[in-house]
Design an enzyme around this catalytic site. Structure first.
Site, PDB file in Angstrom:
ATOM      1  N   GLU A 173      16.614  82.877  61.683  1.00 49.51           N
ATOM      2  CA  GLU A 173      15.734  83.941  61.148  1.00 49.51           C
ATOM      3  C   GLU A 173      14.396  83.857  61.866  1.00 49.51           C
ATOM      4  O   GLU A 173      13.393  83.420  61.301  1.00 49.51           O
ATOM      5  CB  GLU A 173      15.551  83.781  59.626  1.00 49.51           C
ATOM      6  CG  GLU A 173      14.738  84.932  59.014  1.00 49.51           C
ATOM      7  CD  GLU A 173      14.233  84.661  57.606  1.00 49.51           C
ATOM      8  OE1 GLU A 173      15.045  84.293  56.736  1.00 49.51           O
ATOM      9  OE2 GLU A 173      13.015  84.818  57.393  1.00 49.51           O
ATOM     10  N   ASP A 219      12.287  80.363  60.513  1.00 50.41           N
ATOM     11  CA  ASP A 219      11.334  81.435  60.213  1.00 50.41           C
ATOM     12  C   ASP A 219      10.110  81.364  61.128  1.00 50.41           C
ATOM     13  O   ASP A 219       8.977  81.521  60.690  1.00 50.41           O
ATOM     14  CB  ASP A 219      10.916  81.448  58.737  1.00 50.41           C
ATOM     15  CG  ASP A 219      10.403  82.822  58.313  1.00 50.41           C
ATOM     16  OD1 ASP A 219      10.792  83.819  58.928  1.00 50.41           O
ATOM     17  OD2 ASP A 219       9.594  82.879  57.375  1.00 50.41           O
ATOM     18  N   HIS A 270      16.655  90.702  55.328  1.00 51.72           N
ATOM     19  CA  HIS A 270      15.415  89.923  55.404  1.00 51.72           C
ATOM     20  C   HIS A 270      14.401  90.474  54.403  1.00 51.72           C
ATOM     21  O   HIS A 270      14.404  91.662  54.102  1.00 51.72           O
ATOM     22  CB  HIS A 270      14.861  90.005  56.839  1.00 51.72           C
ATOM     23  CG  HIS A 270      13.627  89.196  57.043  1.00 51.72           C
ATOM     24  ND1 HIS A 270      12.371  89.652  56.678  1.00 51.72           N
ATOM     25  CD2 HIS A 270      13.450  87.952  57.551  1.00 51.72           C
ATOM     26  CE1 HIS A 270      11.485  88.711  56.963  1.00 51.72           C
ATOM     27  NE2 HIS A 270      12.114  87.663  57.487  1.00 51.72           N
TER      28      HIS A 270
END
Ligand code: 1DF
Ligand code: MN
Length: 344
Positions: free
Chosen positions: A9, A304, A178
């Site tokens: 991600e 992230d 997301h």
């Protein structure tokens, strides 16, 4: 047993997207309080976190590779940062998405052993979004689609978006659901206590979105659809027992017109159609709990970047009390399988 770390991600932005965001912030042209809270901060703040994040988002080259090397990340699965083009009008959104996909594809072509792309698209025009997904997967080699939760307050249980599910099911690629800041209807009591962003509001918005998709029967209509969700499932794994109990009770009582019988329990879709990543959740007890209730083959690593670029956190997942084979699945094979890496 050896493994490589795949981070699933990881965000980027284009200069053109930032220009659109600045324009909206200046003109106040969109009714979305969360957007102004999030991007009003990151695009204007002069603190080091905002400055670093702006610069790192725009880089698809040396700085990103150096950061990956500094914490042993072999590959990033990269997607356009939230809310992507979903805050724009339909026509601008579609053209900025195409341009972002082209820029990301060029970076992937320069570093095919380090970067994998997910497709940006503008659900504001579902037909055009489906075509862009088809182009991004078939021509650019992208391995999935990024959906940054609500689009102008609308959610994907709405059948107007289902041709996008048809497209990804046909192409056999997953959707990464997301976070976005909560939609205008949802955000009210979060704003004045600063709870609208990644601290809490992101999870409420995104967990709600996935639940709307589940209870609306999307997975009965699209049984092969795969959705990936970050932040250890946006809290839903903790709710599995209660979701099943209360959903069954509501269906039996016929209490809500919008709650219809499903072929399976809510928890079955969460185990079978959903994959979960650890973005922003480098916390052993929570990771072990989610693995135990969802299944280790559906839980995988995410960092992230650049929002949570904390190299020391990699040690937490390196030190998980699991076997070497399980660690390889967590860091590498589950991602290779769900994104079909090395298979096209
Ligand atoms: C933040 C966090 C921003 C995440 C993000 O995109 C994001 C943040 C704008 O900390 O403000 O993707 N995240 O996924 O946790
Ligand atoms: Mn993120």
């Amino acid at each position: 047993m050896s493994f490589v770390r795949i981070a699933t991600e990881e965000a980027f932005a284009t200069a053109e997207l930032f220009d659109c965001y600045r324009h909206i912030i200046e003109k106040k042209s969109v009714d979305d309080p969360g957007f102004y809270s999030l991007w009003g901060h990151y695009l204007t703040h002069s603190g080091s976190r905002a400055i670093d994040i702006r610069r790192k988002l725009l880089d698809l080259g040396e700085e990103r590779l150096r950061d990956m090397d500094s914490c042993g990340i072999a590959r990033q699965i990269i997607s356009l940062t939230a809310p992507g083009v979903q805050i724009l009008d339909a026509a601008t959104g579609a053209s900025i998405a195409t341009q972002a996909n082209d820029q990301l594809a060029e970076a992937v072509a320069r570093h095919p052993d380090r970067f994998t792309g997910l497709a940006a698209m503008a659900p504001q025009d579902p037909g055009r979004a489906a075509s862009e997904i088809e182009r991004a997967v078939s021509s650019l080699g992208f391995r999935g689609v990024i959906l940054n939760s609500h689009t102008h307050g609308e959610y994907f249980d709405n059948q107007k978006f289902w041709e996008i599910f048809e497209a990804v099911e046909q192409l056999d690629v997953p959707i990464y659901l997301h976070p976005n800041t909560p939609s205008a209807r949802l955000i009210g009591p979060m704003l004045d206590r600063g709870l609208d962003g990644a601290i809490y509001g992101f999870g409420v918005e995104t967990g709600l979105h996935l639940l709307r998709i589940i209870v609306s029967g999307v997975f009965d209509r699209f049984p092969e659809l795969r959705i990936i969700v970050g932040h250890l499932g946006e809290a839903l794994p903790f709710w599995l027992f209660r979701l099943d109990f209360m959903h069954a009770a509501m269906v039996k009582a016929g209490r809500h017109a919008g709650v219809k019988p499903l072929k399976k329990r809510p928890s079955d879709y969460l185990r079978e159609n959903v994959w979960i990543t650890t973005s922003g959740m480098a916390w052993e007890p929570a990771i072990m709990f989610v693995r135990s209730v969802i299944g280790a083959d559906h839980v995988m690593y995410a960092m992230d970047y650049p929002y949570q670029f904390v190299p020391a956190e990699v040690k937490v997942t390196d030190d998980l009390p699991i076997s070497a084979a399980e660690k390889k699945a967590f860091y590498q094979s589950n991602a290779e399988s769900v994104f079909a890496l090395g298979m096209g």
